[in-house]
Design a protein around this motif. Structure first.
Motif, short mmCIF file in Angstrom:
data_model
loop_
_atom_site.label_atom_id
_atom_site.label_comp_id
_atom_site.label_asym_id
_atom_site.label_seq_id
_atom_site.Cartn_x
_atom_site.Cartn_y
_atom_site.Cartn_z
N PHE A 14 1.02 -1.56 -0.20
CA PHE A 14 -0.09 -0.14 -0.33
C PHE A 14 0.92 1.38 0.11
O PHE A 14 0.94 2.27 -0.77
N TYR A 15 2.07 1.21 0.59
CA TYR A 15 2.79 2.78 0.92
C TYR A 15 3.29 2.60 -0.79
O TYR A 15 3.80 3.98 -0.76
N PHE A 16 4.02 1.36 -0.88
CA PHE A 16 5.12 1.75 -2.56
C PHE A 16 4.11 2.34 -2.85
O PHE A 16 4.71 3.26 -3.94
N LYS A 17 2.40 1.63 -3.40
CA LYS A 17 1.26 2.26 -4.31
C LYS A 17 1.63 4.30 -4.15
O LYS A 17 1.55 5.13 -4.90
N LEU A 20 4.44 6.22 -4.67
CA LEU A 20 5.09 6.62 -5.98
C LEU A 20 3.39 7.34 -6.44
O LEU A 20 3.93 8.33 -7.43
N SER A 21 2.52 7.29 -6.25
CA SER A 21 1.67 8.38 -6.75
C SER A 21 1.99 9.64 -6.12
O SER A 21 2.10 10.56 -6.95
N PHE A 30 11.13 14.14 -11.01
CA PHE A 30 10.93 12.59 -10.27
C PHE A 30 11.54 12.42 -11.25
O PHE A 30 12.99 11.49 -10.88
N LEU A 31 11.20 11.90 -12.53
CA LEU A 31 12.43 11.24 -13.54
C LEU A 31 14.31 12.58 -13.80
O LEU A 31 15.04 11.25 -14.15
N THR A 83 11.39 1.81 -0.47
CA THR A 83 10.69 0.96 0.02
C THR A 83 10.64 1.94 1.30
O THR A 83 9.72 1.39 2.30
N PHE A 84 12.08 1.63 2.53
CA PHE A 84 12.32 2.13 3.73
C PHE A 84 12.49 3.73 4.06
O PHE A 84 13.86 3.92 4.32
#
Length: 265
Positions: A14-17, A20-21, A30-31, A83-84
C-alpha cells in the motif's frame, strides 16, 4: 506468524503505491532526479574501465565481476530507500518523541515508520543497477530472476542493519553518526572486489557488516549457481530481520512519549 507477515507485506504494498503516486505528481522533477542519479553512478563505469585497461585482475575480480557488484549494490541500496525511506529518521523520531503517531495506529509500528516515506533519488540507483545488469548479462531470464531476489535480500539486510543501529538510540541517545558511518561502510565494502580485503576484515564482512551476504555471495551465485550459498543468503536476511525487529521492539519499551500536543500548549 504467517498472518502477520501477510499483513506487513500488504501494508508495504500500500505504501509503495501511495509513495509512487505521490512522487509522480511532480513527474518532471521525479524523472530528472532518477536519471541524474543514474548518470552520476555511470561515471564510475568509466573509472573502472580505465583501471582494468591497465590491470587485468583486481582481488580476483575482472571488469564484469566488479560491474556485477555495482549492479547488485546500487539496486539493493536504491530499493532499500525506495521502500524504507524513513529508515534514517528513526533516531530523530525517538529523541524527539515522534513515534506516538505510529504507535497509535492499528498497524505494525516499525513497518509503518519505515515505509511512510520514499527517497526519490533512490529510484535512480535502482534503475542504474538494473540497466547495468542487462549490460553485463544481457537478457538472461534465470540470472535476472536471481538478481531480483538478491536486490530484495540486499535491501532487507541493509534496512535491518540500519534499524538495529538506530534502535540503540532507545538506550544510548543519538546514534545517527554511527548509522551514517555504517551506511558508508556497507556501500564502500560492497562496491570493491572482496579479494582486496585481508585478515580480520574479511570476517567483519561476513558478520558485523554483512557485505558478503548482500553482494559478494549473490554475485557468485549468479555466475555459478550454488543452492547452499543461496540458502545461506536467505538465512542471513531472515536473521537480520529478526535482529532488527527484536532490537526495535525491546528498545520501544524504554521509549518516552514526546507529548507534542502538551508541548505546543
Amino acid at each position: 506468524m504467517l498472518m502477520e507477515v501477510k499483513k506487513s507485506l500488504k501494508l508495504m504494498g500500500f505504501y509503495f503505491k501511495f509513495n509512487l503516486s505521490a512522487v509522480m505528481e511532480y513527474r518532471v522533477s521525479f524523472l530528472m532526479q532518477c536519471f541524474g542519479m543514474a548518470l552520476n553512478n555511470s561515471a564510475f563505469i568509466f573509472f573502472w574501465w580505465i583501471l582494468f585497461n591497465n590491470v587485468n585482475i583486481i582481488g580476483g575480480y575482472g571488469f564484469t565481476d566488479v560491474m556485477m557488484l555495482w549492479a547488485i549494490s546500487s539496486a539493493s541500496f536504491g530499493l532499500c530507500f525506495i521502500t524504507f525511506g524513513n529508515v534514517n529518521q528513526i533516531t530523530r523520531m525517538i529523541l524527539n518523541g515522534e513515534l506516538d503517531t505510529y504507535l497509535l495506529q492499528p498497524k505494525d509500528p516499525l513497518i509503518n515508520i519505515l515505509c511512510s516515506k520514499t527517497i526519490i533519488s533512490a529510484w535512480g540507483d535502482t534503475l542504474y543497477g538494473i540497466i547495468l545488469f542487462f549490460f553485463i548479462k544481457g537478457f538472461n531470464i534465470k540470472a535476472f530472476g536471481l538478481f531480483l531476489l538478491f536486490i530484495i535480500t540486499g535491501a532487507l539486510i541493509f534496512a535491518s542493519v540500519l534499524v538495529t543501529i538506530h534502535a540503540l538510540s532507545f538506550y544510548s541517545g543519538n546514534t545517527e553518526g554511527i548509522a551514517q558511518l555504517t551506511t558508508e561502510f556497507l556501500i564502500s565494502f560492497t562496491i570493491y572486489p572482496e579479494g582486496i580485503f585481508k585478515g580480520g576484515l574479511r570476517y567483519v564482512l561476513y558478520t558485523l557488516i554483512p557485505a558478503a551476504f548482500m553482494v559478494y555471495m549473490p554475485a557468485r551465485i549468479i555466475s555459478n549457481f550454488s543452492l547452499p550459498m543461496l540458502f545461506s543468503v536467505l538465512a542471513v536476511a531472515v536473521m537480520w530481520i529478526i535482529i532488527a525487529y527484536t532490537a526495535f521492539y525491546k528498545g520501544l519499551k524504554k521509549y518516552e512519549s514526546g507529548n507534542l500536543i502538551i508541548n505546543k500548549l
